[in-house]
Design a protein around this motif. Structure first.
Motif, PDB file in Angstrom:
ATOM      1  N   GLU A 190       0.821  -1.204   0.000  1.00 51.32           N
ATOM      2  CA  GLU A 190       0.000   0.000   0.000  1.00 51.32           C
ATOM      3  C   GLU A 190       0.858   1.258   0.000  1.00 51.32           C
ATOM      4  O   GLU A 190       0.590   2.217  -0.726  1.00 51.32           O
ATOM      5  N   ASN A 227      -1.772  -1.580  -5.041  1.00 53.62           N
ATOM      6  CA  ASN A 227      -2.854  -1.795  -4.078  1.00 53.62           C
ATOM      7  C   ASN A 227      -4.076  -0.947  -4.431  1.00 53.62           C
ATOM      8  O   ASN A 227      -5.213  -1.405  -4.368  1.00 53.62           O
ATOM      9  N   ALA A 228      -3.800   0.287  -4.833  1.00 53.93           N
ATOM     10  CA  ALA A 228      -4.906   1.214  -5.057  1.00 53.93           C
ATOM     11  C   ALA A 228      -5.800   0.809  -6.224  1.00 53.93           C
ATOM     12  O   ALA A 228      -6.970   1.180  -6.263  1.00 53.93           O
ATOM     13  N   GLY A 284      -8.733  -2.806  -6.307  1.00 52.43           N
ATOM     14  CA  GLY A 284     -10.190  -2.752  -6.197  1.00 52.43           C
ATOM     15  C   GLY A 284     -10.734  -3.891  -5.364  1.00 52.43           C
ATOM     16  O   GLY A 284     -10.222  -4.183  -4.291  1.00 52.43           O
ATOM     17  N   ARG A 329      -9.201  -8.544  -4.238  1.00 53.51           N
ATOM     18  CA  ARG A 329      -8.959  -9.380  -3.056  1.00 53.51           C
ATOM     19  C   ARG A 329     -10.241 -10.104  -2.646  1.00 53.51           C
ATOM     20  O   ARG A 329     -10.258 -11.329  -2.521  1.00 53.51           O
ATOM     21  N   HIS A 361       1.155   8.603  -4.466  1.00 53.15           N
ATOM     22  CA  HIS A 361      -0.223   8.125  -4.331  1.00 53.15           C
ATOM     23  C   HIS A 361      -1.164   8.773  -5.344  1.00 53.15           C
ATOM     24  O   HIS A 361      -2.372   8.484  -5.339  1.00 53.15           O
ATOM     25  N   LYS A 380      -2.390  11.543  -5.315  1.00 46.45           N
ATOM     26  CA  LYS A 380      -3.450  12.315  -4.670  1.00 46.45           C
ATOM     27  C   LYS A 380      -3.065  13.779  -4.556  1.00 46.45           C
ATOM     28  O   LYS A 380      -3.901  14.657  -4.671  1.00 46.45           O
TER      29      LYS A 380
HETATM   30  C1  LIG Z   1      -5.282  -0.664  -0.368  1.00 44.84           C
HETATM   31  O1  LIG Z   1      -6.274  -1.640  -0.586  1.00 44.84           O
HETATM   32  C2  LIG Z   1      -7.286  -1.726   0.401  1.00 44.84           C
HETATM   33  C3  LIG Z   1      -8.207  -2.879   0.048  1.00 44.84           C
HETATM   34  O2  LIG Z   1      -8.639  -2.781  -1.293  1.00 44.84           O
HETATM   35  C4  LIG Z   1      -8.042  -0.402   0.460  1.00 44.84           C
HETATM   36  O3  LIG Z   1      -8.993  -0.453   1.499  1.00 44.84           O
HETATM   37  C5  LIG Z   1      -7.062   0.737   0.692  1.00 44.84           C
HETATM   38  O4  LIG Z   1      -7.712   1.963   0.628  1.00 44.84           O
HETATM   39  C6  LIG Z   1      -5.948   0.701  -0.335  1.00 44.84           C
HETATM   40  N1  LIG Z   1      -4.973   1.741  -0.045  1.00 44.84           N
HETATM   41  C7  LIG Z   1      -4.721   2.758  -0.883  1.00 44.84           C
HETATM   42  C8  LIG Z   1      -3.689   3.750  -0.427  1.00 44.84           C
HETATM   43  O5  LIG Z   1      -5.260   2.895  -1.963  1.00 44.84           O
END
Ligand SMILES: *[C@@H]1O[C@H](CO)[C@@H](O)[C@H](O)[C@H]1NC(C)=O
Ligand SMILES: *[C@@H]1O[C@H](CO)[C@@H](O)[C@H](O)[C@H]1NC(C)=O
Ligand SMILES: *[C@@H]1O[C@H](CO)[C@@H](O)[C@H](O)[C@H]1NC(C)=O
Ligand SMILES: *[C@@H]1O[C@H](CO)[C@@H](O)[C@H](O)[C@H]1NC(C)=O
Ligand SMILES: *[C@@H]1O[C@H](CO)[C@@H](O)[C@H](O)[C@H]1NC(C)=O
Length: 771
Positions: A444, A464-465, A468, A471, A596, A598
Motif C-alpha cells: 500500500e 494496491n490502489a 479494487g 482481493r 499516491h 493524490k
Molecule cells: C489498499 O487496498 C485496500 C483494500 O482494497 C483499500 O482499502 C485501501 O484503501 C488501499 N490503499 C490505498 C492507499 O489505496
C-alpha cells in the motif's frame, strides 16, 4: 631513501588493494553505521584496543615547496606514514590502507583508539573519522527528458563529444555493446587516466580502476555499475528490448561522451575510503563530471565529518560537478542523502512508459497492472479459478511446496517486503505448486510506484490502489479470472512523471535552509546495460529502479552542457539544470504528483522538477556560486573549524570573508522563514545568453507577500551580472509547515524559474550545527 620510496610506493599502490581486509569484513547485512573492524581484530581484545579503519585528514604541508598538489606519490606516502606508530600492525599487516592526494591531504589507516589519540597529537593532524559503509541505491529515457537522435541538443553538442564522465560505482562489464566506440574520438589531451587489469578500454571506455580491497579488476559483479555507466553515456545500440518490451535503440544520455569507471563498491556496499580514493583518482585523471549513485544510511553527521562532502568540495574547486543520488529511503521526510550545497542531488520519478497487463474478473471488472512477463510465453484468453486467502498467514502466499496444489489456478498474493523472498515465493507457486499465474498486489505504501521485476511468464503486478475488489472477489469460491498480457509498450502513459515512493525526501537536516533534492530524473523501471553482453543468449539490457538510475541521467545532461559550454563553473551547470526543468505533468492536469497520485509533490520530493536536457543547454541566466561564496557560507553557518576542514584552504580565514547565510547563498532555489517580519534575500544573475530584457515576477500563494526589486532587468551583454532583492513576509493558514512558489525571470526567448519556499520555524539568518 630510494629503497624507502620504493617500499612506500609498493605499500600504497601495489599492496594496498589486496591488503585492506576492511571492505570484505563489511557485509551488507551488518549494521552499517558501526565502524568496520578489520579481520585481525582478535589480536587486540580490550575495549579501545581493537583495530579499526580511520580516515585521517591533515592540514596541507606548511613547506610551500611541498604544496599539496606538487608532492609526488612517494613523498605523500612517507609523509602519511610519519603519523603512524609503526608501519605494520601487531598482526604484521601494513597500517596504511589508502593515500589521498587530490581530494584532500589525508589517508586511511588501521589504528586502535589509543593509537588514534597519539596520531591526533601530531602536528598537521586536522580531524579523523571512522570509515563507514555506504550503499548503492538499487531498487527510452533520453527522449523523456528532451533528447532525440539526429536533431536538437544531441546534434548541437555532438552527443557530448570530448567530455569525460567519471562513474563511481561497482565497476563495468567492458564487453557490453553500449561501450562500443564507433563514432567516438580519442580522449582529449588532458586525460591522465588508464585502464587497470584485464579491462578492455577503447575510445568510449577510457579508464577503469578499482579501489575495492582484494579485487584487482574493475569488472562489474552485480550489474549496477554497468547500468549507471551505460545510462549516462552508453553508445547507440540498435534493437534492444527485454522480451520484446520497450523495443528501440538504446542510448545513454550523452552517447558521445567518454566514460571513466572507478570501482568502489562490491556486493552493493561501498566504503568511504574506497569512494574517496576513487574521487581522488577521478579528479586527478581529469574527468569533467562525477556521477555517484551511492548514498549513506544516516545523513545527519555534520558536513565536516563527512568525507564525501569534503571530497565533492574539492571536485567543485576543480570545476568538476558531482552529481549524486538522493537515496532510496523515501517517502519519509528528511531521508535525503548527499545533500551538501555543492552536490547536485537527484531524486527519482517515473517515466511515461508502461508495460500494461490486466486481470479480467468474471464479474466484469478489470484490474489494471503491469508486467515484464515475456508476452510470447504467457497464456491468455482463458478463464481460470482465482485463489486468495485473507488469512494473515497465507495472504503473502508463503505456501509449503505441495505438488500440484494450485494446478489450473490464478493465485492472488499480497507483496511481501524483501525482493529475494518475493522471488522465492513466486518461483514456488509457479514451480512445484503448479499455479497457472500469479497476481501480486503491491504494498500500500508504494502507491503507484510499481517496481517491475522480471518474474517470468504469467505474473502481473498490481498497485494496491487499483486492486479494487480483486482481493474480496478472489476470496469467494467459484470466481474466475483471466490474465491479459497486452503485446505492447505504452508510451505517453499518464500521469508522468510521478515521484517514486522510494525517492528520499527533504528537508535536509544538515542544511534546512536549502531545498533538497535539487532535481528529479527518471529512476523507475529504467532499461540499461547489464552483465550480459551477448544478444543471442540473453538480454543485454535490464530493468532497474532507484535514485541510482536517476543520477546518471543528470550526469549525462551535465556532460552535454559541459560539451556546449566548456568554461562554465560547476555551479553554473547546476543552475542551468535546475532553472529549466519541467514542473507540469504530462496529462495537462497540473504539477508533478506524489506517489499516491493524490497530491502535488512538494519541492522536498520533486526538487526543481523533471530535468529537461533541451532547455538546460540554453538557460539564459544562471545563478553562479564561486568557491569563495561557499567558503563564506561555511563560515557563517558552521564556523571557522568546519570551514577549514571542508575547504582545506588555510589561507581562507572567516574573518576576511563576508557573511553569507544559508538564505543568501546564491543558490538556484530560495528558502526563507515564514514570519510576519519581512525577510530579505538577494540573488545575483549572470547573463549567459544574448542581450535581453527580463521581466521579474513572483508567484506565491495568498498568505505570503513577496516584493521584488527591480521588476525589470536589462542585460546589455553576455556575462553581465545583476542583482534582485526579494522581501518576503506572511503567515501560515491551516497549519501548513511551508508554502511554495516561484520566482520567474522571463524574456522573449528564455524563462528562468527559481523555487521559493517559505518555511515555518526556520531560524532567521542561519542555523548552528553541532561540530
Ligand atoms: C489498499 O487496498 C485496500 C483494500 O482494497 C483499500 O482499502 C485501501 O484503501 C488501499 N490503499 C490505498 C492507499 O489505496
Ligand atoms: C519511516 O517512518 C516510519 C514512521 O516514523 C518508520 O516506521 C519507518 O521505519 C521509516 N522508514 C524508513 C525507511 O526509515
Ligand atoms: C507479440 O509481438 C511479436 C512481434 O510483433 C510477435 O512475434 C509475438 O508473437 C506477439 N506475442 C503475442 C503473445 O501476441
Ligand atoms: C465480496 O464479494 C462477495 C461475492 O462476490 C460480494 O457479495 C460482497 O459484496 C463483496 N464485498 C465487498 C466488501 O466488496
Ligand atoms: C544596461 O544598460 C543600461 C543603460 O546604460 C543600464 O541602466 C543597465 O544597468 C545595464 N544593465 C546591466 C545589467 O548592467
Amino acid at each position: 631513501m630510494v629503497s624507502f620510496k620504493i617500499l612506500c610506493f609498493l605499500l600504497c599502490f601495489i599492496l594496498a588493494p589486496p591488503l585492506s581486509t576492511v571492505d570484505s569484513a563489511d557485509k551488507p547485512s551488518k549494521p552499517t553505521t558501526s565502524p568496520s573492524l578489520t579481520s585481525h581484530a582478535q589480536s587486540k581484545t580490550h575495549p579501545g584496543e581493537e583495530y579499526r579503519t580511520y580516515i585521517i585528514l591533515l592540514w596541507p604541508p606548511t613547506d610551500p615547496e611541498a604544496s599539496a598538489m606538487g608532492m609526488d606519490e612517494a613523498a605523500h606516502c612517507a609523509w602519511y606514514e610519519s603519523f603512524l606508530p609503526t608501519k605494520l600492525t601487531d598482526a604484521g599487516e601494513p597500517r596504511l590502507l589508502r593515500s589521498y592526494r587530490f581530494v584532500f591531504n589525508g589517508f586511511a589507516a588501521t589504528l586502535t583508539e589509543a593509537e588514534l589519540k597519539m596520531v591526533a597529537k601530531k602536528r598537521g593532524f586536522l580531524r579523523s573519522f571512522p570509515d563507514r559503509v555506504r550503499h548503492l541505491c538499487t531498487t527510452y529515457t533520453p527522449e523523456f527528458i528532451g533528447l532525440s537522435k539526429g536533431k536538437g541538443v544531441w546534434s548541437d553538442t555532438n552527443y557530448g563529444k570530448g567530455v569525460i564522465i567519471g562513474v563511481i560505482d561497482s565497476g563495468i562489464n567492458d564487453q557490453h555493446p553500449s561501450l562500443d566506440d564507433h563514432d567516438i574520438m580519442p580522449p582529449p589531451m588532458k586525460w591522465k587516466g588508464s585502464c587497470q587489469g584485464n579491462i578492455r578500454c577503447n575510445n568510449k571506455l577510457i579508464g577503469a580502476k578499482t579501489f575495492v580491497a582484494g579485487d584487482d579488476q574493475a569488472s562489474d559483479q552485480n550489474g549496477h555499475g554497468t547500468h549507471t555507466a551505460t545510462t549516462a553515456a552508453g553508445n547507440f545500440v540498435e534493437y534492444t528490448s527485454l522480451h520484446g518490451l520497450a523495443p528501440g535503440t538504446a542510448a545513454g544520455v550523452a552517447p558521445g561522451a567518454h566514460l571513466a569507471v572507478y570501482k568502489a563498491c562490491q556486493d552493493l556496499s561501498c566504503n568511504d575510503q574506497a569512494i574517496l580514493h576513487a574521487m581522488d583518482a577521478a579528479i586527478g585523471d581529469g574527468v569533467d563530471v562525477i556521477s555517484v549513485s551511492i548514498s549513506k544510511r544516516l545523513s545527519n553527521i555534520p558536513y565536516d565529518h563527512d568525507p564525501v562532502a569534503i571530497g565533492a568540495f574539492t571536485a567543485m574547486w576543480h570545476g568538476v560537478l558531482v552529481v549524486a543520488s538522493a537515496g532510496n529511503r523515501g517517502p519519509n521526510a528528511s531521508s535525503i542523502a548527499n545533500d551538501t550545497p555543492w552536490i547536485l542531488t537527484v531524486g527519482a520519478g517515473s517515466v511515461d512508459r508502461s508495460f500494461p497487463a490486466q486481470v479480467w474478473l468474471q464479474n466484469g471488472d478489470t484490474v489494471p497492472g503491469e508486467s515484464l512477463a515475456d508476452r510470447t510465453a504467457s497464456t491468455s484468453d482463458e478463464w481460470f479459478p482465482l485463489h486468495y486467502s485473507n488469512d494473515p498467514a497465507q495472504r503473502y502466499c508463503n505456501y509449503p511446496e505441495i505438488e500440484g496444489q494450485f494446478t489450473g489456478k490464478i493465485v492472488v498474493c499480497d507483496a511481501s517486503s524483501g525482493q529475494k523472498r518475493q522471488r522465492a515465493i513466486i518461483e514456488n507457486l509457479l514451480g512445484d505448486n503448479d499455479a497457472e499465474g500469479v497476481v501480486l498486489i503491491d504494498l500500500e505504501e508504494h502507491g503507484y510506484t510499481t517496481i517491475l521485476q522480471d518474474y517470468g511468464p504469467n505474473v502481473i503486478q498490481v498497485p494496491n490502489a487499483t486492486a479494487g475488489n480483486l482481493r474480496n472477489y478472489s476470496m469467494s469460491e467459484g470466481t474466475k479470472g483471466m490474465m491479459v498480457f497486452r503485446n505492447e509498450t505504452v508510451l505517453q502513459a499518464i500521469p508522468a512523471p510521478v515521484v517514486a515512493h522510494f525517492s528520499s525526501r527533504g528537508p535536509s537536516l544538515r542544511s534546512p535552509g536549502l531545498i533538497k533534492p535539487d532535481i528529479l530524473a527518471p529512476g523507475l523501471n529504467i532499461l540499461a546495460g547489464t552483465l550480459r553482453a551477448d544478444f543471442s543468449e540473453a538480454p543485454a539490457f535490464q530493468f532497474r529502479s532507484g535514485t541510482s538510475m536517476a543520477t546518471p541521467h543528470v550526469s549525462g545532461v551535465a556532460a552535454l552542457i559541459r560539451s556546449r559550454h566548456p568554461d562554465w563553473s560547476a555551479a553554473a551547470i547546476k543552475s542551468a539544470i535546475m532553472t529549466t526543468t519541467t514542473l507540469e505533468r504530462n496529462d495537462g492536469g497540473g504539477y508533478i504528483l506524489d506517489h499516491h497520485l493524490k497530491e502535488e509533490a512538494s519541492g522536498y520530493a520533486r526538487g526543481a522538477g523533471l530535468v529537461n536536457a533541451k532547455m538546460a543547454m540554453d538557460p539564459g541566466l544562471i545563478y553562479d556560486i564561486s568557491a569563495s561564496d561557499y567558503v563564506s557560507y561555511l563560515c557563517t553557518v558552521f564556523g571557522e573549524a568546519p570551514q577549514q576542514a571542508i575547504s582545506r584552504i588555510p589561507s581562507w580565514r572567516c574573518s576576511d570573508l563576508p557573511q553569507t547565510s544559508e538564505a543568501m547563498l546564491n543558490y538556484p532555489s530560495i528558502t526563507v522563514p515564514l514570519q510576519p517580519t519581512p525577510f530579505t534575500v538577494v540573488r545575483t544573475l549572470t547573463n549567459v545568453g544574448p542581450p535581453e530584457l527580463y521581466a521579474v515576477t513572483v508567484f506565491m500563494p495568498e498568505p505570503v507577500t513577496v516584493t521584488v526589486f527591480p521588476r525589470w532587468l536589462f542585460f546589455n551583454n553576455t556575462g553581465d551580472r545583476a542583482a534582485i532583492t526579494l522581501t518576503v513576509s506572511g503567515h501560515t493558514s491551516n497549519g501548513q509547515p511551508f508554502i511554495e512558489g516561484n520566482l520567474m525571470l522571463s524574456s522573449l526567448t528564455h524563462s528562468v524559474r527559481n523555487r521559493i519556499i517559505a518555511v515555518v520555524g526556520l531560524g532567521g539568518t542561519h542555523h548552528e550545527h553541532g561540530a
